[in-house]
Design a protein around this motif. Structure first.
Motif, mmCIF file in Angstrom:
data_model
loop_
_atom_site.group_PDB
_atom_site.id
_atom_site.type_symbol
_atom_site.label_atom_id
_atom_site.label_comp_id
_atom_site.label_asym_id
_atom_site.label_seq_id
_atom_site.Cartn_x
_atom_site.Cartn_y
_atom_site.Cartn_z
ATOM 1 N N ASN A 1 38.510 66.377 99.145
ATOM 2 C CA ASN A 1 39.398 65.859 98.090
ATOM 3 C C ASN A 1 38.785 64.690 97.324
ATOM 4 O OD1 ASN A 1 41.528 67.689 98.758
ATOM 5 N ND2 ASN A 1 42.036 66.381 100.515
ATOM 6 N N SER A 2 37.476 64.785 97.077
ATOM 7 C CA SER A 2 36.808 63.730 96.313
ATOM 8 C C SER A 2 37.160 63.863 94.834
ATOM 9 C CB SER A 2 35.295 63.817 96.499
ATOM 10 O OG SER A 2 34.773 64.950 95.829
ATOM 11 N N ALA A 3 36.633 62.961 94.017
ATOM 12 C CA ALA A 3 36.933 62.958 92.581
ATOM 13 C C ALA A 3 36.046 63.928 91.817
ATOM 14 C CB ALA A 3 36.774 61.545 92.024
ATOM 15 N N ASN A 4 35.133 64.618 92.505
ATOM 16 C CA ASN A 4 34.199 65.531 91.852
ATOM 17 C C ASN A 4 34.458 66.973 92.265
ATOM 18 O OD1 ASN A 4 32.815 63.417 90.555
ATOM 19 N ND2 ASN A 4 31.589 63.047 92.397
ATOM 20 N N LYS A 5 34.024 67.886 91.390
ATOM 21 C CA LYS A 5 34.229 69.306 91.631
ATOM 22 C C LYS A 5 32.889 70.027 91.481
ATOM 23 C CE LYS A 5 37.913 70.994 89.872
ATOM 24 N NZ LYS A 5 38.898 71.501 88.879
ATOM 25 N N TYR A 6 32.670 71.043 92.343
ATOM 26 C CA TYR A 6 31.407 71.767 92.369
ATOM 27 C C TYR A 6 31.682 73.260 92.495
ATOM 28 C CZ TYR A 6 29.710 67.107 93.693
ATOM 29 O OH TYR A 6 29.442 65.763 93.730
ATOM 30 N N VAL A 7 30.625 74.047 92.232
ATOM 31 C CA VAL A 7 30.637 75.471 92.550
ATOM 32 C C VAL A 7 29.760 75.660 93.776
ATOM 33 C CG1 VAL A 7 29.887 77.766 91.832
ATOM 34 C CG2 VAL A 7 31.093 76.291 90.219
ATOM 35 N N GLY A 8 30.317 76.238 94.818
ATOM 36 C CA GLY A 8 29.565 76.392 96.055
ATOM 37 C C GLY A 8 29.907 77.674 96.787
ATOM 38 N N PRO B 1 36.527 75.128 110.420
ATOM 39 C CA PRO B 1 36.514 74.423 109.145
ATOM 40 C C PRO B 1 35.456 75.000 108.204
ATOM 41 C CG PRO B 1 35.460 73.101 110.813
ATOM 42 C CD PRO B 1 36.056 74.269 111.519
ATOM 43 N N ARG B 2 35.754 74.969 106.909
ATOM 44 C CA ARG B 2 34.864 75.550 105.925
ATOM 45 C C ARG B 2 33.575 74.740 105.842
ATOM 46 N NH1 ARG B 2 37.162 76.057 99.971
ATOM 47 N NH2 ARG B 2 38.293 77.811 100.909
ATOM 48 N N LYS B 3 32.439 75.439 105.872
ATOM 49 C CA LYS B 3 31.130 74.803 105.720
ATOM 50 C C LYS B 3 30.491 75.311 104.433
ATOM 51 C CE LYS B 3 26.918 73.319 106.023
ATOM 52 N NZ LYS B 3 26.590 72.020 105.444
ATOM 53 N N ILE B 4 30.238 74.406 103.492
ATOM 54 C CA ILE B 4 29.580 74.768 102.235
ATOM 55 C C ILE B 4 28.087 74.933 102.518
ATOM 56 C CG2 ILE B 4 29.187 74.129 99.841
ATOM 57 C CD1 ILE B 4 32.123 74.541 100.556
ATOM 58 N N VAL B 5 27.561 76.129 102.293
ATOM 59 C CA VAL B 5 26.162 76.399 102.623
ATOM 60 C C VAL B 5 25.244 76.393 101.398
ATOM 61 C CG1 VAL B 5 26.729 77.684 104.723
ATOM 62 C CG2 VAL B 5 26.581 78.903 102.534
ATOM 63 N N TRP B 6 25.826 76.367 100.206
ATOM 64 C CA TRP B 6 24.992 76.294 98.997
ATOM 65 C C TRP B 6 25.846 75.746 97.861
ATOM 66 C CZ3 TRP B 6 25.099 78.702 94.098
ATOM 67 C CH2 TRP B 6 23.914 78.537 93.335
ATOM 68 N N VAL B 7 25.253 74.887 97.053
ATOM 69 C CA VAL B 7 25.958 74.281 95.921
ATOM 70 C C VAL B 7 25.109 74.471 94.672
ATOM 71 C CG1 VAL B 7 26.994 72.189 94.965
ATOM 72 C CG2 VAL B 7 26.997 72.564 97.440
ATOM 73 N N PRO C 1 17.313 76.574 98.143
ATOM 74 C CA PRO C 1 18.214 76.202 99.245
ATOM 75 C C PRO C 1 18.750 74.788 99.085
ATOM 76 C CG PRO C 1 15.929 76.180 99.970
ATOM 77 C CD PRO C 1 15.926 76.774 98.591
ATOM 78 N N GLY C 2 19.897 74.555 99.695
ATOM 79 C CA GLY C 2 20.491 73.227 99.699
ATOM 80 C C GLY C 2 20.256 72.554 101.035
ATOM 81 N N ASP C 3 21.340 72.278 101.754
ATOM 82 C CA ASP C 3 21.189 71.650 103.072
ATOM 83 C C ASP C 3 21.257 72.663 104.200
ATOM 84 O OD1 ASP C 3 23.896 72.283 102.946
ATOM 85 O OD2 ASP C 3 24.497 70.524 104.112
ATOM 86 N N SER C 4 21.425 73.958 103.873
ATOM 87 C CA SER C 4 21.627 74.974 104.912
ATOM 88 C C SER C 4 20.680 76.149 104.736
ATOM 89 C CB SER C 4 23.072 75.482 104.886
ATOM 90 O OG SER C 4 23.990 74.421 105.049
ATOM 91 N N LEU C 5 20.200 76.658 105.869
ATOM 92 C CA LEU C 5 19.346 77.846 105.895
ATOM 93 C C LEU C 5 20.113 78.958 106.596
ATOM 94 C CD1 LEU C 5 16.284 78.586 105.169
ATOM 95 C CD2 LEU C 5 15.896 78.423 107.640
#
Length: 872
Positions: A95-102, A110-116, A189-193
């Motif tokens: 619930n941060s002030a920013n929005k992304y596509v991931g 819990p949901r883990k964002i694997v690519w942004v 890649p982002g932070d996840s492989l």
């Protein structure tokens, strides 16, 4: 799931049989309510259509399966892979002030964002008109509500018929109208492989696939940690900090595993693969799971590499993480030092090396490392006569190692591969060490040996080059000694025996038994009970040390050797001629109590043997000097750490819980398991010593009393102990039992949890002591607020609450209400429900009532002194 609509002649709209089962059940329920196909009078066709779709979960009507120029992805929609495994859409982290596509795994929490996509260019969370679309140039692009481009694939597209799809392996792909791939997310890649993704590089194009951490939990932008393969051969996985500084490494790849990870699977089909194509200049690491188990490998914002597996089909489970301790951190012990997590202090110098800065090492700052004690022979001599002098360098073997970070790689040329590796190294004076690793070959080091870790099992052998003097006796010397020993063993035995007798007379290290104390009078019955027990058991002889040898060992009782002081007298650190470190307790001449305590401790502790009791080595009695000699405890007493603001962080919760359990086991031994039933009577933080592994040992038995096995209570006219640790019945009436020690243990537990002294604690008039404050928090369900603030959130809340409950049970006013030590040990080691403690009213009342008069011994130097209440 796509569902088509069916139109019936009566105007009612229904959904095809592919409908979601949960919705079908709800529709079927309409018939139970009398709402059927013929109930047009109740629901017309449009109303039923809206009703049915209101039942349908949003993810079914909001899912899309591809993006095209005519089908963008808007907020409220998600792009889903064909097998419903992955999902891509708009999100706002925590619930941060920013929005992304991931992208994330669908239906797993819990949901883990694997690519942004736009990790460096966030949208405003209030921008509800942003879309992900196929732009006019055929590229994927993310535009904000003002139609300004925020992110784009930015590739060359020769057709306007491109489309984007999400595959079941987690790859987001942009394809042309012929189905050829134009762009894919796995190249960025982002932070996840994910399984089947590639980590590595293409040296011809200088394209590196790295994992890069998020800046924080709420910020997907690039953080300070990155993960990738090294360019050296054989390659290693590194975690780098700030792009270049090594933070952790895996050790080299041996064609099936990384040798610095002893728990990594060695099976041929383990799922871990490293493709090293020298001709094409590519090197990529990937992994896959044989049963298609979902997984991801991520680098966290704090630099931890984690492998997460979906084992139960619903939640993520941690399979592996690194670094997890000090030894995992790159170069923790500096050059030529090695780290062993299971053997504190964790850093030590390699054989033949000494700390570069003794002062820094004494402060546990090991990063400066070690330096060679003796120069290598090949550096000191350049002629060939050295070999005839027997001064050739040799090698010292170390086993079970994470071998050092390396610089050179050699392949052995002969069948005798290990000997060939040794020969190569010995022939080059710049070679400092070598190792032969199966499936790799010969590794040699010509620069600083850094980042060495010793495992309890697994790992590799390392051969370190040393001067002959640092290796000890050579083979020739050993052979001569062995042959000589066959002929002169009897003579040597006589010499050794004679020398021992001579040395014993000179130093005064004479075996001492209870006869040495017959000249010391006593009116107590404890000694009679002790002697009775000794007659029933084997005699445990101790050394009687010569006073002069103790003077030398303690540097004439130098103040710089002083460790502390109690009611008995000062305690000094010493070092015997044979190199063994000792602690010497010196009976103060001004102490009127010391003679009896001296006898008591010397005779008593010699018969008590337990890993959680301090070990006595001997004593010294000469004229007006009386000394007790103990094993030296490297980490001193518990209070020197627990109440030191600069050092108490060294006592993490695991160590504190281990100390609590160890003291409990020591008391259990004293009360029930030893040949004597012993009441310590002065259990407190300063009487708990810590060895080099932070294991606790109960010390100071000068005030201990021996009671017969059938006795539960005893009474004394002289109350001795320490204020704040004495039970009410003992402090006020002189009545003591094993429950008196239980009370002291309870105080000790609360001090360990909180890091606060019971004697000097004050909160307010209603909560005047640590015990009262602890009860107040417990009764209001806020027990965790008692935890020492230096622990932050790094503790087990269940263990803390269990210890707090046990501590409060132990400090109850009535002795009969307190648990016994067997019960305490059982409660500490189990999760069974324990009794609820009662309010310790003595603790509250004691602060507003007249205090008993405590007279401190005049020889006391600090609060650890013996306090005495003389009976009336």
């Amino acid at each position: 799931m796509k569902c088509s609509l069916l139109n019936f002649s009566d105007g009612i709209v229904l959904i095809d049989s592919c409908i979601h089962e949960g919705l079908r059940e709800k529709i079927d329920g309409l018939y139970l309510l009398g709402v059927g196909i013929n109930s047009v009078s109740v629901l017309n066709s449009s109303m039923l259509f809206l009703f049915i779709f209101s039942l349908l979960p949003s993810q079914y009507w909001a899912e899309v399966y591809d993006l095209s120029p005519s089908q963008p992805l808007t907020q409220g929609q998600t792009l889903v892979s064909p097998g419903q495994i992955f999902e891509l859409g708009f999100f706002s982290p925590n619930n941060s002030a920013n929005k992304y596509v991931g992208m994330w795994h669908k239906s797993i929490f819990p949901r883990k964002i694997v690519w942004v996509a736009n990790r460096e260019n966030p949208l405003a969370v209030t921008d509800s008109l942003a879309t992900l679309r196929i732009g006019s140039n055929g590229n994927l692009e993310l535009v904000d509500g003002k139609q300004s481009s925020v992110w784009s694939t930015n590739v060359s597209v020769s057709t306007n018929g491109s489309a984007a799809v999400l595959l079941d392996n987690g790859t987001f792909v942009l394809k042309d109208d012929m189905g050829a791939d134009l762009w894919q997310s796995l190249d960025y890649p982002g932070d996840s492989l994910l399984p089947s993704m590639l980590l590595g590089f293409d040296s011809s194009t200088r394209n590196w696939n790295l994992l890069t951490s998020w800046k924080g939990e709420n910020d997907p932008s690039t953080g300070i940690f990155s993960v990738g393969l090294s360019a050296q051969t054989p390659t290693q996985i590194f975690i780098w900090k700030n792009g270049a500084t090594p933070h952790w490494r895996s050790g080299p790849w041996d064609k099936s595993k990384f040798v610095g990870l002893p728990d990594m699977s060695t099976q041929y089909l383990s799922g871990f693969t490293l493709d090293d194509n020298v001709k094409q200049g590519t090197r990529y690491f990937s992994y896959s799971l044989y049963d298609n188990t979902l997984a991801y490998l991520e680098i966290s914002s704090d630099g931890i590499l984690k492998l997460m597996l979906l084992l139960n089909g619903e939640n993520w489970s941690l399979n592996y993480a690194a670094p997890t301790n000090t030894c995992d951190s790159y170069g923790a012990c500096g050059p030529f030092g090695f780290c062993k997590a299971s053997d504190p202090p964790v850093c030590k110098c390699l054989k033949g090396f000494i700390p570069k800065s003794v002062d820094e090492w004494s402060k546990r700052n090991w990063t400066g490392g070690c330096v060679r004690r003796t120069r290598l022979s090949c550096e000191r001599h350049t002629n060939t006569s050295v070999s005839s002098m027997g001064e050739k360098d040799g090698f010292w073997k170390m086993e079970n190692l994470k071998i050092p970070d390396f610089h050179d790689y050699r392949t052995s040329l002969s069948n005798d591969v290990i000997e060939d590796c040794k020969t190569q190294c010995l022939s080059n004076c710049s070679c400092l060490a070598y190792a032969y690793v199966v499936n790799i070959g010969c590794l040699v080091w010509s620069k600083d040996l850094i980042d060495i870790q010793e495992f309890t099992s697994g790992g590799e052998d390392l051969f370190i080059r040393l001067a002959q003097t640092d290796l000890g006796d050579g083979k020739r010397t050993k052979l001569i000694v062995s042959l000589t020993a066959i002929f002169v063993i009897s003579i040597l035995g006589s010499i050794v025996f004679g020398f021992h007798r001579f040395s014993a007379r000179k130093k005064g290290n004479i075996k001492v038994t209870t006869k040495h104390f017959e000249s010391i009078e006593t009116t107590e019955t404890s000694r009679d009970i002790l002697l009775e027990c000794i007659r029933e058991h084997d005699r445990a002889e101790q050394f009687m040390y010569n006073y002069d040898s103790i003077l030398i060992a303690t540097n004439n009782f130098s103040s710089s050797n002083k460790l502390g002081e109690g009611g008995f007298g000062p305690v000094y650190k010493g070092k015997l001629q044979e190199g063994k470190e000792i602690a010497v307790k010196r009976l103060s001449r001004s102490s009127g109590q010391g003679v009896e305590e001296f006898k008591n401790e010397m005779l008593l502790i010699s018969k008590l043997q337990h890993k959680n009791l301090v070990k006595i080595m001997g004593c010294c009695v000469t004229e007006d000097e009386k000394l007790l000699i103990y094993e030296f405890m490297e980490n001193k007493s518990l209070d020197t750490l627990l109440f030191d603001l600069s050092r108490r962080a060294e006592l993490d919760w695991a160590r504190r819980f281990n100390i609590i359990q160890g003291v409990a086991r020591g008391l259990l031994y004293l009360h029930h398991d030893s040949c004597l039933k012993v009441i310590h009577r002065d259990l407190k933080v300063s009487n708990i010593l810590l060895d080099e592994k932070m294991n606790p040992k109960i010390s100071d038995f000068g005030l201990a009393r021996i009671v017969r096995g059938t006795q539960d209570l005893e009474n004394t006219q002289k109350v001795v102990g320490t204020r704040g640790y004495m039970s009410p019945e003992y402090a006020m009436g002189g009545i003591f039992s094993e429950k008196s020690d239980v009370y002291s243990f309870g105080v000790l537990v609360l001090e360990i949890i909180s890091g606060r002294k019971n004697n000097s604690f004050y909160y307010n008039d209603q909560l005047p002591s640590l015990l009262a404050y602890a009860w107040h928090l417990w009764s209001e369900g806020r027990g965790l607020e008692l935890v020492d603030e230096v622990l932050a959130d790094l503790y087990s809340s269940s263990e803390v609450m269990r210890c707090l409950q046990i501590g409060l049970l132990c400090v109850q006013d009535n002795a009969v209400d307190r648990p016994s030590m067997p019960e305490v040990v059982f409660m500490l080691s189990s999760n069974t429900d324990s009794p609820q403690p009662m309010k310790p009213t003595f603790t509250f009342h004691n602060a507003v009532s007249p205090q008993p008069q405590y007279v401190k011994s005049p020889c006391s130097g600090n609060e650890a002194s013996i306090t005495v209440i003389e009976g009336r």
